[in-house]
Design a protein around this motif. Structure first.
Motif, PDB file in Angstrom:
ATOM      1  N   VAL A 611       0.657  -1.171   0.225  1.00 51.89           N
ATOM      2  CA  VAL A 611      -0.279  -0.015  -0.039  1.00 51.89           C
ATOM      3  C   VAL A 611       1.184   1.403  -0.126  1.00 51.89           C
ATOM      4  CG1 VAL A 611      -1.378   1.093   0.822  1.00 51.89           C
ATOM      5  CG2 VAL A 611      -1.932  -1.663   1.450  1.00 51.89           C
ATOM      6  N   PHE A 612       0.734   2.180  -1.087  1.00 46.92           N
ATOM      7  CA  PHE A 612       1.506   3.053  -0.484  1.00 46.92           C
ATOM      8  C   PHE A 612      -0.024   4.329  -0.412  1.00 46.92           C
ATOM      9  CE2 PHE A 612       2.675   7.299  -3.516  1.00 46.92           C
ATOM     10  CZ  PHE A 612       3.744   7.763  -2.744  1.00 46.92           C
ATOM     11  N   VAL A 613       0.435   5.116   0.259  1.00 49.11           N
ATOM     12  CA  VAL A 613      -0.440   6.375   1.102  1.00 49.11           C
ATOM     13  C   VAL A 613       0.838   7.518   0.672  1.00 49.11           C
ATOM     14  CG1 VAL A 613      -1.700   7.501   2.913  1.00 49.11           C
ATOM     15  CG2 VAL A 613      -1.118   4.836   2.672  1.00 49.11           C
ATOM     16  N   ASP A 614       0.013   8.900  -0.128  1.00 51.16           N
ATOM     17  CA  ASP A 614       0.528  10.061  -0.772  1.00 51.16           C
ATOM     18  C   ASP A 614      -0.224  11.358   0.515  1.00 51.16           C
ATOM     19  OD1 ASP A 614       1.271  12.409  -1.730  1.00 51.16           O
ATOM     20  OD2 ASP A 614       0.409  11.959  -3.744  1.00 51.16           O
ATOM     21  N   PHE A 615       0.185  11.138   0.916  1.00 54.98           N
ATOM     22  CA  PHE A 615      -0.156  12.449   1.946  1.00 54.98           C
ATOM     23  C   PHE A 615       0.003  13.997   1.103  1.00 54.98           C
ATOM     24  CE2 PHE A 615       0.182   8.926   4.427  1.00 54.98           C
ATOM     25  CZ  PHE A 615      -1.394   8.871   5.800  1.00 54.98           C
ATOM     26  N   THR A 616      -0.806  14.782   0.680  1.00 58.51           N
ATOM     27  CA  THR A 616      -0.579  15.929   0.191  1.00 58.51           C
ATOM     28  C   THR A 616      -1.548  17.101   0.425  1.00 58.51           C
ATOM     29  OG1 THR A 616      -0.822  16.166  -1.987  1.00 58.51           O
ATOM     30  CG2 THR A 616      -1.894  15.048  -1.628  1.00 58.51           C
ATOM     31  N   ALA A 617      -1.392  18.338  -0.152  1.00 57.87           N
ATOM     32  CA  ALA A 617      -2.506  19.423  -0.305  1.00 57.87           C
ATOM     33  C   ALA A 617      -2.277  19.939  -1.533  1.00 57.87           C
ATOM     34  CB  ALA A 617      -2.142  20.431   1.426  1.00 57.87           C
ATOM     35  N   ALA A 618      -3.647  20.231  -1.638  1.00 55.02           N
ATOM     36  CA  ALA A 618      -3.520  21.296  -3.237  1.00 55.02           C
ATOM     37  C   ALA A 618      -2.721  22.543  -3.267  1.00 55.02           C
ATOM     38  CB  ALA A 618      -4.838  22.342  -2.785  1.00 55.02           C
ATOM     39  N   TRP A 619      -2.040  23.081  -2.128  1.00 57.70           N
ATOM     40  CA  TRP A 619      -1.156  23.974  -1.519  1.00 57.70           C
ATOM     41  C   TRP A 619       0.613  24.162  -1.793  1.00 57.70           C
ATOM     42  CZ3 TRP A 619       0.819  22.987   3.291  1.00 57.70           C
ATOM     43  CH2 TRP A 619      -0.670  22.626   4.141  1.00 57.70           C
ATOM     44  N   CYS A 620       0.507  22.503  -1.325  1.00 58.10           N
ATOM     45  CA  CYS A 620       1.942  22.171  -1.020  1.00 58.10           C
ATOM     46  C   CYS A 620       2.948  22.379  -1.948  1.00 58.10           C
ATOM     47  CB  CYS A 620       1.703  20.693  -1.173  1.00 58.10           C
ATOM     48  SG  CYS A 620       3.184  20.107  -0.724  1.00 58.10           S
ATOM     49  N   VAL A 621       4.008  22.798  -2.799  1.00 54.22           N
ATOM     50  CA  VAL A 621       4.330  23.531  -4.559  1.00 54.22           C
ATOM     51  C   VAL A 621       5.216  21.697  -4.953  1.00 54.22           C
ATOM     52  CG1 VAL A 621       5.527  24.275  -5.960  1.00 54.22           C
ATOM     53  CG2 VAL A 621       4.218  24.999  -4.456  1.00 54.22           C
ATOM     54  N   THR A 622       5.492  21.563  -3.891  1.00 49.85           N
ATOM     55  CA  THR A 622       6.551  20.103  -3.660  1.00 49.85           C
ATOM     56  C   THR A 622       6.071  19.088  -3.838  1.00 49.85           C
ATOM     57  OG1 THR A 622       8.216  20.995  -2.104  1.00 49.85           O
ATOM     58  CG2 THR A 622       8.258  18.919  -3.112  1.00 49.85           C
ATOM     59  N   CYS A 623       4.323  18.213  -3.260  1.00 52.15           N
ATOM     60  CA  CYS A 623       3.721  17.855  -3.339  1.00 52.15           C
ATOM     61  C   CYS A 623       2.698  17.730  -5.164  1.00 52.15           C
ATOM     62  CB  CYS A 623       2.113  18.176  -3.296  1.00 52.15           C
ATOM     63  SG  CYS A 623       2.543  17.808  -1.237  1.00 52.15           S
ATOM     64  N   GLN A 624       2.942  18.486  -5.537  1.00 51.31           N
ATOM     65  CA  GLN A 624       2.347  19.164  -7.120  1.00 51.31           C
ATOM     66  C   GLN A 624       3.427  18.568  -8.128  1.00 51.31           C
ATOM     67  OE1 GLN A 624      -0.749  18.879  -6.872  1.00 51.31           O
ATOM     68  NE2 GLN A 624      -0.801  19.947  -5.372  1.00 51.31           N
ATOM     69  N   VAL A 625       4.680  19.203  -7.720  1.00 55.37           N
ATOM     70  CA  VAL A 625       5.828  18.400  -8.840  1.00 55.37           C
ATOM     71  C   VAL A 625       6.366  17.165  -8.539  1.00 55.37           C
ATOM     72  CG1 VAL A 625       8.375  18.581  -8.803  1.00 55.37           C
ATOM     73  CG2 VAL A 625       6.907  20.232  -7.980  1.00 55.37           C
ATOM     74  N   ASN A 626       6.366  16.256  -7.323  1.00 56.90           N
ATOM     75  CA  ASN A 626       5.715  14.963  -7.499  1.00 56.90           C
ATOM     76  C   ASN A 626       5.226  14.118  -7.902  1.00 56.90           C
ATOM     77  OD1 ASN A 626       8.300  14.708  -5.246  1.00 56.90           O
ATOM     78  ND2 ASN A 626       7.316  15.253  -4.128  1.00 56.90           N
ATOM     79  N   LYS A 627       3.578  14.692  -8.174  1.00 49.67           N
ATOM     80  CA  LYS A 627       2.622  14.084  -8.674  1.00 49.67           C
ATOM     81  C   LYS A 627       2.740  14.068 -10.355  1.00 49.67           C
ATOM     82  CE  LYS A 627      -1.549  15.489  -5.484  1.00 49.67           C
ATOM     83  NZ  LYS A 627      -2.324  16.001  -5.133  1.00 49.67           N
ATOM     84  N   LEU A 628       3.178  15.704 -10.883  1.00 51.39           N
ATOM     85  CA  LEU A 628       3.487  15.825 -11.701  1.00 51.39           C
ATOM     86  C   LEU A 628       4.901  15.200 -12.853  1.00 51.39           C
ATOM     87  CD1 LEU A 628       2.111  19.238 -12.462  1.00 51.39           C
ATOM     88  CD2 LEU A 628       1.098  17.557 -13.165  1.00 51.39           C
TER      89      LEU A 628
END
Length: 706
Positions: A611-628
């Protein structure tokens, strides 16, 4: 829409990063060349080509396993048909430390050979080989570099190239020995990873061997920054290691690495390096654990620092993290305003410039201390102790979006009302000290949610310390963020790099409106995730009311002023309505991810699935970089599918005490945060905040037991 917005923000980041790399403008930090140990090769012969690097003093490139950060050097050859290339030979690396990070690489110069085999039916004549090399070179900053190469060889008799052969032979002299009769095994002992060794190499015992250290070929096998205390006795050796994410729960493979130590020759100590392969779950001797490593006794393992960082290491890391925040895309618009201030104030008195620089720095540091104090107060009250919490409030997001929109209109010349509004974003006109202070406040407020990976260790340390130590770490973050502008204010000669004042300044001011609008768009998207369509409606009403109020207030008539006040009241009402909207239900993302919950994690684990869990937030720029980036990579997605990995997403855009509790349980100061649960039911692995395709694929394979 998000992809376009993020691309614009990242473009701004890369432009800013170019300033940090300006010192390489006179040339690359690495002078690279392709060399050969033959000027002429015979058909059927195996010879060696090599990438040779001359590295600028105090800079370094990276080994095959770069350690906690960095990127290994790569060489790509375009060979004639029928020619084949073998595996690169890597000289033994050295360690490079920054705070709690430990990296492996090379200083000064390094030669990296690869064997090349000529086909037996190669016809005599001339052949040209082309290639490309890529590497990362680092000091306080890192610069990706590359180069293309071309080398011409004769096919006929085998003839040495004296210069190339000398460099390549020296590289082999520094490379690990292979085939040395050493048995090696790797086992778990509680939370420790134990490498046991046996062979005549260790016969001299502790009087003849010292500084034993293990460099694994693969990242994730060990914690690179942890100490490696060793014990050597009568032909046996033992090294106590700290597991990495590949070995935290089980040892599922044999792991190869380089054993480095110093041997006494009878006159002096000389370094030796030997390649060993440690058999999984095998123990080849019964040596007891070495004495604990303390400040008094020191220890083996090349003096690597303990995994728990000290106060001063955390302070240094906080300072570096604050400096890096200057390059984050969420901070770029604020820096644009300060850049405009510097341009327009270049003719001011030096004392005044210094005063404004110090006031700006005070605004940054005091705001960091205030936010840190609020986090510590929440911790004391049993609340959430997560960094970046301010953007979980819709009214804060809406207010910042409106502020960016308003500043953009001002930069385009839509209104000019002295310094009253513009002082909030930079005091670019007049002599207003409050403007400099408020710029520092705004910079921190926008920068804080951009949790740069380098800040994570410092923040985690700060949140676990007594209040005075914690606030000192927050102060160092502020010093790092403020330092570049304070330096410029005290050294106005740096402004000599700017063109002379002229019409371009007004154009520059107008251009800076667009980073403001881009940030406002991003914040509107964050608000849409938090509150749904209703939030977008009211933020657009807020923009309309602001525009109307500014337009009306430009006229001196009583009716216009009344209309302007009505616009201000409408804006306040829209902001109040936004603050009271119900949080929207946030989808897990796309069809590949499910919504996270502790119960769902347990249900999936009971099925024996990773199981892989991604703890993220829309206001987190690093999160969006990892997603893309890494999480969207086709190889990573294929690894997920092939290993039946369940994907869950825990969205922390809005307040969620359950998610906050999980973050606190694992000592995470905020998002991004990633957990990989193994299929065998063991403890989850914590992945780094900034993901790469290699990290993800290795984590998936380890979780699946491959």
């Amino acid at each position: 829409m998000l992809r376009a917005i993020l691309a614009g923000c990242l473009a701004a980041l890369f432009l800013s990063t170019g300033l940090a790399a300006a010192q390489s403008a006179s040339g690359p930090m690495v002078e690279a060349s392709l060399v050969s140990d033959r000027s002429s090769v015979a058909p059927g012969e195996t010879f060696r080509l090599a990438l040779h690097q001359e590295i600028t003093p105090h800079w370094h490139t990276y080994w095959r396993n770069p350690g906690d950060s960095g990127e290994a050097t790569r060489l790509f050859l375009d060979l004639p048909e029928g020619w084949t290339v073998g595996e690169m030979v890597w000289p033994a690396p050295d360690t490079y430390r920054l705070g709690p990070l430990t990296n492996y690489g090379y200083e000064d110069r390094v030669t990296l050979p690869v064997p090349v085999t000529v086909p037996a039916d190669a016809e005599p004549g001339t052949v040209t080989i082309t290639g490309e090399g890529t590497w990362l070179v680092c000091e306080d900053i890192c610069i990706p570099e590359d180069a293309t190469f071309e080398i011409t060889l004769e096919i006929g008799e085998s003839v040495d190239d004296a210069n190339g052969a000398r460099l390549i032979e020296a590289a082999f002299a520094l490379a690990p020995q292979r085939g040395v009769d050493i048995e090696a095994g790797l086992i778990h002992d509680g939370d420790a990873l134990i490498l046991t060794l046996a062979g005549d190499t260790f016969a001299p015992g502790p009087d003849g061997i010292r500084e034993l250290y293990f460099f694994p070929h693969d990242g994730g096998v060990v914690n690179h920054s942890a100490p490696q205390p060793a014990r050597i006795e009568d032909g046996f050796a033992r090294i106590d290691l700290t597991p990495g994410f590949l070995t935290r729960n089980a040892i599922n493979a044999d792991y190869t690495g380089v054993l480095s130590f110093e041997a006494f020759t009878g006159r002096n100590w000389q370094r030796r390096v030997i390649e060993v392969t440690a058999a999984a779950d095998e123990q080849v001797n019964d040596l007891a654990a070495p004495a604990p490593v303390t400040a008094a006794t020191g220890g083996s393992g090349g003096g690597t620092p303990a995994p728990a960082i000290s106060f001063w290491q955390a302070a240094l890391f906080a300072l570096v993290g604050g400096l890096i925040l200057n390059l984050m895309p969420c901070v770029f618009p604020i820096l644009s305003m300060k850049a405009l201030t510097i341009v327009q104030k270049r003719g001011a008195e030096r004392a005044h410039a210094r005063e404004l620089g110090l006031i700006f720095g005070a605004g940054v540091i005091i705001t960091f201390l205030a936010l840190g104090g609020l986090v510590l107060a929440l911790r004391g009250l049993g609340g959430m102790e997560v960094w970046g919490f301010q953007l979980q409030e819709p009214w804060v997001v809406a207010g910042l979006a409106a502020l960016m929109f308003l500043i953009g209109l001002n930069f385009l010349g839509f209104f000019e009302i002295g310094t009253s509004l513009q002082n909030v974003g930079g005091s670019v006109q007049g002599n207003d000290r409050s403007g400099a202070f408020l710029t520092g406040v705004l910079a921190v407020f926008v920068a804080a949610p951009c949790l740069a990976p380098v800040m994570a260790s410092a923040l985690a340390f700060a949140l676990a310390q007594p209040p005075l130590a914690s606030l000192t770490i927050f102060a160092f973050l502020g010093v790092g963020l403020a330092l570049p502008f304070v330096i410029v204010s005290f050294e106005p000669r740096l402004l000599a790099f700017l063109p002379k004042p002229g019409v371009w300044m007004e154009r520059f001011k107008q251009f800076l409106a667009f980073p403001m609008f881009a940030t406002a768009i991003w914040l509107v998207w964050v608000l849409s995730v938090q509150t749904g369509a209703a939030g977008v409606l009211w933020i657009l009403v807020l923009f309309l009311a602001i525009s109307f109020a500014v337009w009306a207030l430009r006229s001196p008539t009583l009716l216009s002023r009344a209309a302007g006040i009505a616009g201000v009241l409408l804006a306040a009402g829209a902001l109040w309505t936004t603050a009271n909207l119900e949080p929207a239900a946030i989808a897990a993302g796309n069809g590949e991810y499910e919504e996270w919950s502790p119960a769902r994690v347990e249900e999936l684990r009971s099925e024996g699935r990773p199981v892989f869990v991604d703890f993220t937030a829309a206001w987190c720029v690093t999160c969006q970089v990892n997603k893309l980036g890494a999480l969207a990579d086709n190889r990573v997605r294929s690894a997920f599918a092939e290993n039946n990995v369940a994907l869950l997403r825990a969205d922390f855009t809005n307040r969620d005490p359950v998610i906050a509790g999980v973050l606190a349980e694992h000592g995470a100061p905020g998002v991004p945060f990633y957990l990989m649960y193994p299929a065998d039911g063991g403890e989850p692995d914590i992945l780094p905040p900034l993901l790469t395709e290699t990290i993800m694929i290795r984590a998936v394979e380890a979780a699946a037991g491959n």
